[in-house]
Design a protein around this motif. Structure first.
Motif, PDB file in Angstrom:
ATOM      1  N   ALA A 175      10.392 -10.589  -3.603  1.00 37.74           N
ATOM      2  CA  ALA A 175      10.786 -11.716  -2.758  1.00 37.74           C
ATOM      3  C   ALA A 175      11.088 -11.290  -1.329  1.00 37.74           C
ATOM      4  CB  ALA A 175      12.009 -12.418  -3.348  1.00 37.74           C
ATOM      5  N   PRO A 176      10.269 -11.732  -0.402  1.00 40.40           N
ATOM      6  CA  PRO A 176      10.652 -11.634   1.010  1.00 40.40           C
ATOM      7  C   PRO A 176      11.448 -12.889   1.358  1.00 40.40           C
ATOM      8  CG  PRO A 176       8.442 -12.510   0.857  1.00 40.40           C
ATOM      9  CD  PRO A 176       8.951 -12.366  -0.557  1.00 40.40           C
ATOM     10  N   SER A 177      11.895 -13.001   2.575  1.00 42.32           N
ATOM     11  CA  SER A 177      12.590 -14.225   2.988  1.00 42.32           C
ATOM     12  C   SER A 177      11.612 -15.405   2.912  1.00 42.32           C
ATOM     13  CB  SER A 177      13.133 -14.052   4.396  1.00 42.32           C
ATOM     14  OG  SER A 177      12.130 -13.522   5.253  1.00 42.32           O
ATOM     15  N   THR A 234      20.838  -4.894   3.994  1.00 41.69           N
ATOM     16  CA  THR A 234      20.707  -3.555   4.584  1.00 41.69           C
ATOM     17  C   THR A 234      19.606  -2.829   3.806  1.00 41.69           C
ATOM     18  OG1 THR A 234      23.088  -3.533   4.936  1.00 41.69           O
ATOM     19  CG2 THR A 234      21.950  -1.393   5.056  1.00 41.69           C
ATOM     20  N   ILE A 235      18.708  -2.124   4.506  1.00 44.31           N
ATOM     21  CA  ILE A 235      17.696  -1.319   3.795  1.00 44.31           C
ATOM     22  C   ILE A 235      17.967   0.153   4.056  1.00 44.31           C
ATOM     23  CG2 ILE A 235      15.242  -0.784   3.517  1.00 44.31           C
ATOM     24  CD1 ILE A 235      14.535  -3.540   4.450  1.00 44.31           C
ATOM     25  N   VAL A 236      18.093   0.940   2.974  1.00 46.02           N
ATOM     26  CA  VAL A 236      18.272   2.380   3.127  1.00 46.02           C
ATOM     27  C   VAL A 236      17.185   3.116   2.344  1.00 46.02           C
ATOM     28  CG1 VAL A 236      20.015   2.534   1.259  1.00 46.02           C
ATOM     29  CG2 VAL A 236      19.939   4.295   3.010  1.00 46.02           C
ATOM     30  N   GLY A 239       0.797  -1.226   0.000  1.00 46.38           N
ATOM     31  CA  GLY A 239       0.000   0.000   0.000  1.00 46.38           C
ATOM     32  C   GLY A 239       0.831   1.277   0.000  1.00 46.38           C
ATOM     33  N   LEU A 240       2.151   1.161   0.012  1.00 44.08           N
ATOM     34  CA  LEU A 240       3.012   2.363   0.063  1.00 44.08           C
ATOM     35  C   LEU A 240       3.264   2.929  -1.336  1.00 44.08           C
ATOM     36  CD1 LEU A 240       5.741   1.129   2.586  1.00 44.08           C
ATOM     37  CD2 LEU A 240       3.797   2.638   3.071  1.00 44.08           C
ATOM     38  N   ASP A 241       3.607   4.230  -1.382  1.00 47.00           N
ATOM     39  CA  ASP A 241       3.971   4.855  -2.658  1.00 47.00           C
ATOM     40  C   ASP A 241       5.462   4.718  -2.953  1.00 47.00           C
ATOM     41  OD1 ASP A 241       1.481   5.807  -3.599  1.00 47.00           O
ATOM     42  OD2 ASP A 241       1.502   7.268  -1.954  1.00 47.00           O
ATOM     43  N   LYS A 253      10.202   2.649  10.622  1.00 42.48           N
ATOM     44  CA  LYS A 253       9.909   3.182   9.290  1.00 42.48           C
ATOM     45  C   LYS A 253       9.782   2.081   8.237  1.00 42.48           C
ATOM     46  CE  LYS A 253      10.951   7.838  10.143  1.00 42.48           C
ATOM     47  NZ  LYS A 253      11.091   7.648  11.578  1.00 42.48           N
ATOM     48  N   ALA A 254      10.427   0.929   8.483  1.00 46.97           N
ATOM     49  CA  ALA A 254      10.192  -0.234   7.608  1.00 46.97           C
ATOM     50  C   ALA A 254       9.048  -1.007   8.252  1.00 46.97           C
ATOM     51  CB  ALA A 254      11.426  -1.106   7.503  1.00 46.97           C
ATOM     52  N   PRO A 255       7.878  -1.048   7.605  1.00 48.58           N
ATOM     53  CA  PRO A 255       6.715  -1.653   8.259  1.00 48.58           C
ATOM     54  C   PRO A 255       7.005  -3.037   8.837  1.00 48.58           C
ATOM     55  CG  PRO A 255       6.085  -0.656   6.177  1.00 48.58           C
ATOM     56  CD  PRO A 255       7.573  -0.557   6.261  1.00 48.58           C
ATOM     57  N   GLY A 256       7.849  -3.809   8.125  1.00 44.92           N
ATOM     58  CA  GLY A 256       8.106  -5.179   8.568  1.00 44.92           C
ATOM     59  C   GLY A 256       8.830  -5.252   9.902  1.00 44.92           C
ATOM     60  N   MET A 257       9.532  -4.180  10.260  1.00 44.62           N
ATOM     61  CA  MET A 257      10.344  -4.235  11.471  1.00 44.62           C
ATOM     62  C   MET A 257       9.481  -4.177  12.732  1.00 44.62           C
ATOM     63  SD  MET A 257      13.305  -4.663  10.211  1.00 44.62           S
ATOM     64  CE  MET A 257      14.753  -4.198  11.169  1.00 44.62           C
TER      65      MET A 257
HETATM   66  P1  AMP Z   1      12.027  -9.323   3.953  1.00 41.08           P
HETATM   67  O1  AMP Z   1      11.507  -9.351   2.572  1.00 41.08           O
HETATM   68  O2  AMP Z   1      11.515 -10.413   4.819  1.00 41.08           O
HETATM   69  O3  AMP Z   1      13.506  -9.165   3.997  1.00 41.08           O
HETATM   70  O4  AMP Z   1      11.431  -7.992   4.519  1.00 41.08           O
HETATM   71  C1  AMP Z   1      11.483  -6.848   3.733  1.00 41.08           C
HETATM   72  C2  AMP Z   1      11.621  -5.641   4.608  1.00 41.08           C
HETATM   73  O5  AMP Z   1      11.699  -4.501   3.768  1.00 41.08           O
HETATM   74  C3  AMP Z   1      10.450  -5.459   5.535  1.00 41.08           C
HETATM   75  O6  AMP Z   1      10.903  -5.136   6.839  1.00 41.08           O
HETATM   76  C4  AMP Z   1       9.724  -4.302   4.898  1.00 41.08           C
HETATM   77  O7  AMP Z   1       8.989  -3.576   5.802  1.00 41.08           O
HETATM   78  C5  AMP Z   1      10.850  -3.496   4.253  1.00 41.08           C
HETATM   79  N1  AMP Z   1      10.362  -2.723   3.122  1.00 41.08           N
HETATM   80  C6  AMP Z   1      10.022  -3.193   1.910  1.00 41.08           C
HETATM   81  N2  AMP Z   1       9.540  -2.195   1.127  1.00 41.08           N
HETATM   82  C7  AMP Z   1       9.589  -1.065   1.871  1.00 41.08           C
HETATM   83  C8  AMP Z   1       9.215   0.282   1.643  1.00 41.08           C
HETATM   84  N3  AMP Z   1       8.693   0.668   0.484  1.00 41.08           N
HETATM   85  N4  AMP Z   1       9.396   1.164   2.638  1.00 41.08           N
HETATM   86  C9  AMP Z   1       9.922   0.791   3.824  1.00 41.08           C
HETATM   87  N5  AMP Z   1      10.283  -0.487   4.098  1.00 41.08           N
HETATM   88  C10 AMP Z   1      10.115  -1.409   3.144  1.00 41.08           C
END
Ligand code: AMP
Ligand code: MG
Length: 349
Positions: free
Chosen positions: A143-145, A184-186, A116-118, A229-233
């Protein structure tokens, strides 16, 4: 569903097998595949139905966005509104590799993929099998984990099979992954780049290229007042079945404390697991004692951590204790994952 498992030798890739896997993804199916970080659960990133299937297979909340994997820089343009200069600089230096960059998404990327994010998260892995698969599946793999949501990310195909057998069309077995922790996510959409998840590419490495880089302050804290800020975290990721406690302090105090807690639990018939560094491992007394590697070898600690958490699950360990690790270099990523696995349960002595 029957899940086909195929073995791929990274040194001698069977392109016909990869084409077959790519076709599954093109047709809206799911294929788990190795990368240098952890195994991914891949579907067509531009197909909303595929992303829905990924969420269903993982049991993952659908507001948790997926990372889109590409195999060449030219394909990034199709995913984003524009490629910021910072992304070009980082791509030059760290792609292909374990770095995910967040940019503003183009209309081509469905909201199902971005939760749902832009914005969209983009990564170009360095793993050859992964790159070939991306190429033969149309160029964009979400692909997530490849784990069931809440379990440690899989670092070898046997763990993917454990979680995904019967849920997806195919699993590519490429042996053990190299790094063992997610990328790493930036986030590059703000004025100052911000690290949302620590990984193998460290803050210092990013700063060398970009100058000042911020870090999401929820990354290393258990304080729920701030929203990550990363929803998954925000989810309790990487959760082992038992209770994990991290113990920090002077080396001998840590060993003594863990041994005391272990013997108290074992007297009550509770199965205890201990994660220690090679240097201390002979001093521990517990049901299942695992060395995560030498204190001086962070890469090995990262490589082994998730496998050990999975082994404890398999052994039905109920109480776990781990040493704490330095947070410099990739140590920050190691502690970030360990803190999550422990639900921020840390004893300082
Ligand atoms: P995983 O795929 O299991 O490594 O998880 C992906 C991670 O990337 C999650 O914690 C998501 O919340 C984060 N993520 C993916 N896309 C975005 C985005 N557009 N903005 C912020 N975080 C994101
Ligand atoms: Mg994950």
């Amino acid at each position: 569903m029957r899940t086909e498992v195929i073995k791929i030798d990274e040194e001698n890739i069977d392109i016909e097998a990869i084409k077959k896997a790519g076709q599954i993804i093109k047709e809206g199916g799911l294929v788990a595949f190795p990368t240098e970080t952890v195994y991914g659960l891949g579907g067509d990133a531009l197909n909303p139905g595929s992303s829905k299937k990924i969420y269903a297979a993982k049991g993952r909340p659908s507001d948790n966005p997926l990372i889109v994997h590409v195999c060449c820089m030219d394909d990034v343009a199709g995913l984003v509104k524009e490629i910021p200069e910072s992304a070009r600089l980082l791509a030059d230096k760290y792609w292909p590799g374990p770095l995910t960059m967040i940019m503003n998404k183009s209309d081509r990327v469905p909201y199902e993929t971005t939760g749902g994010l832009d914005t969209v998260a983009v990564r170009m892995p360095v793993h050859k099998t992964a790159l070939e698969l991306i190429k033969y599946s149309g160029g964009y793999i979400a692909a997530p984990s490849a784990n069931i949501s809440g379990r440690p990310s899989p670092t070898s195909a046997k763990y993917v099979i454990e979680d995904m057998d019967g849920r997806i069309e195919m699993i590519i077995d490429g042996g053990e992954v190299e790094i063992g922790l997610e990328s790493t996510i930036v986030d590059l959409t703000g004025d100052v780049p911000m690290i949302l998840r620590p990984g193998y590419i460290t803050a210092q490495m990013l700063e060398e290229t970009l100058g000042t880089v911020d870090q999401d302050k929820t990354m290393m804290s258990g304080d729920c007042k701030d929203k990550p800020k990363a929803p998954g975290m925000k989810y309790r990721h990487y959760a082992p079945k038992g209770e994990l406690t991290i113990v920090s302090g002077q080396r001998s105090d840590v060993v003594n404390y863990i041994n005391e807690q272990a013997s108290r639990a074992m007297e009550k018939g509770i199965k205890v697991g201990i994660i220690g560094t090679e240097e201390n491992i002979a001093s521990y007394r517990g049901d299942s004692i695992k060395s995560v590697g030498s204190i001086a070898d962070e890469a090995m600690i990262a490589h082994r951590l998730y496998g050990i958490l999975r082994e404890f699950d398999d052994e039905d360990v109920r109480e776990m204790y781990s040493e704490s690790f330095d947070t410099c270099g990739i140590g920050q990523a190691i502690m970030n994952r360990l803190l999550k696995a422990a639900g921020h349960n840390v004893v300082k002595i």
